[in-house]
Design a protein around this motif. Structure first.
Motif, mmCIF file in Angstrom:
data_model
loop_
_atom_site.group_PDB
_atom_site.id
_atom_site.type_symbol
_atom_site.label_atom_id
_atom_site.label_comp_id
_atom_site.label_asym_id
_atom_site.label_seq_id
_atom_site.Cartn_x
_atom_site.Cartn_y
_atom_site.Cartn_z
ATOM 1 N N ILE A 1 80.129 51.505 66.259
ATOM 2 C CA ILE A 1 78.919 52.051 66.069
ATOM 3 C C ILE A 1 78.982 52.131 64.891
ATOM 4 O O ILE A 1 77.816 51.666 63.794
ATOM 5 C CB ILE A 1 78.282 53.021 66.961
ATOM 6 C CG1 ILE A 1 78.304 52.328 68.335
ATOM 7 C CG2 ILE A 1 77.050 53.413 66.352
ATOM 8 C CD1 ILE A 1 77.977 53.287 69.656
ATOM 9 N N ASN A 2 79.788 52.542 64.001
ATOM 10 C CA ASN A 2 80.073 53.505 62.620
ATOM 11 C C ASN A 2 79.847 52.552 62.256
ATOM 12 O O ASN A 2 80.249 52.302 61.088
ATOM 13 C CB ASN A 2 81.275 54.194 62.759
ATOM 14 C CG ASN A 2 80.700 55.429 61.602
ATOM 15 O OD1 ASN A 2 80.089 55.205 60.841
ATOM 16 N ND2 ASN A 2 82.360 55.226 60.271
ATOM 17 N N GLY A 3 80.678 51.281 62.137
ATOM 18 C CA GLY A 3 81.577 49.848 61.486
ATOM 19 C C GLY A 3 80.354 49.537 61.214
ATOM 20 O O GLY A 3 79.784 48.653 60.038
ATOM 21 N N VAL A 4 78.928 49.179 62.519
ATOM 22 C CA VAL A 4 78.430 48.452 62.228
ATOM 23 C C VAL A 4 77.350 48.948 61.405
ATOM 24 O O VAL A 4 76.786 49.053 60.348
ATOM 25 C CB VAL A 4 77.381 48.333 62.979
ATOM 26 C CG1 VAL A 4 75.269 47.698 63.317
ATOM 27 C CG2 VAL A 4 77.713 46.698 64.252
ATOM 28 N N TYR A 5 77.122 50.236 61.802
ATOM 29 C CA TYR A 5 76.493 51.025 60.543
ATOM 30 C C TYR A 5 77.018 51.276 59.083
ATOM 31 O O TYR A 5 76.165 50.662 57.901
ATOM 32 C CB TYR A 5 76.130 52.558 60.778
ATOM 33 C CG TYR A 5 75.919 53.364 59.423
ATOM 34 C CD1 TYR A 5 74.434 53.809 59.867
ATOM 35 C CD2 TYR A 5 75.904 54.911 58.804
ATOM 36 C CE1 TYR A 5 73.353 54.169 58.618
ATOM 37 C CE2 TYR A 5 75.810 55.344 58.215
ATOM 38 C CZ TYR A 5 74.276 55.372 58.077
ATOM 39 O OH TYR A 5 73.406 56.171 56.893
ATOM 40 N N ALA A 6 78.240 51.186 58.786
ATOM 41 C CA ALA A 6 79.138 51.179 57.008
ATOM 42 C C ALA A 6 78.659 49.383 56.492
ATOM 43 O O ALA A 6 78.857 49.271 55.745
ATOM 44 C CB ALA A 6 80.041 51.251 57.220
#
Length: 143
Positions: free
Chosen positions: A93-98
């Motif tokens: 999820i954080n990878g998508v956000y980044a």
């Protein structure tokens, strides 16, 4: 967690999956570490932001290939422990956000403080989640 087989895989399948899992950690987490290193160099004034952004764009594919490899090979290592599964979910999820932050960081002569804070927070969450998953994976194989 739902896709993982309920029974333990054979020794051969487990060995191949474990090797693939380790390769995926090297590829995915290695790419993340490289981008974060360049980000740290930028924050300390040693590199321009353009270097960080160029590195992030170049590392995008290996990062996601490594992540996908971890998910795929993890299916053949047995059911994951819930804390590790949560850490991996946070990584994704954080990878998508980044990845969505990257265009916002590009092409701006001066970055708003709020945007820098968001990028630093995404980096910190990434590091915490990746290291948590790695440590829990290591501990899981030891038990």
């Amino acid at each position: 967690m739902l896709a993982a087989p309920r029974s333990a895989p054979s020794e051969l399948v487990h060995g191949i999956a474990l090797f693939g899992h380790l390769v995926s950690v090297v590829v995915g987490f290695g790419a993340v570490l490289l981008v974060d290193w360049f980000g740290l160099l930028w924050l300390t004034g040693r590199r321009p932001l353009a270097d960080v952004l160029r590195t992030a764009r170049g590392a995008h594919v290996p990062t996601w290939l490594g992540f996908a490899g971890l998910l795929t090979t993890g299916l053949f290592l047995g059911p994951p422990a819930v804390p590790k599964a949560v850490a991996v979910l946070v990584v994704g999820i954080n990878g998508v956000y980044a990845a969505r932050l990257l265009p916002e960081l590009s092409g701006r002569p001066d970055l708003p403080v709020r945007l820098v804070v968001r990028a630093v927070a995404a980096t910190a969450i990434s590091q915490l989640a990746w290291w948590t998953a790695v440590v829990l994976g290591f501990l899981n194989t030891r038990s």
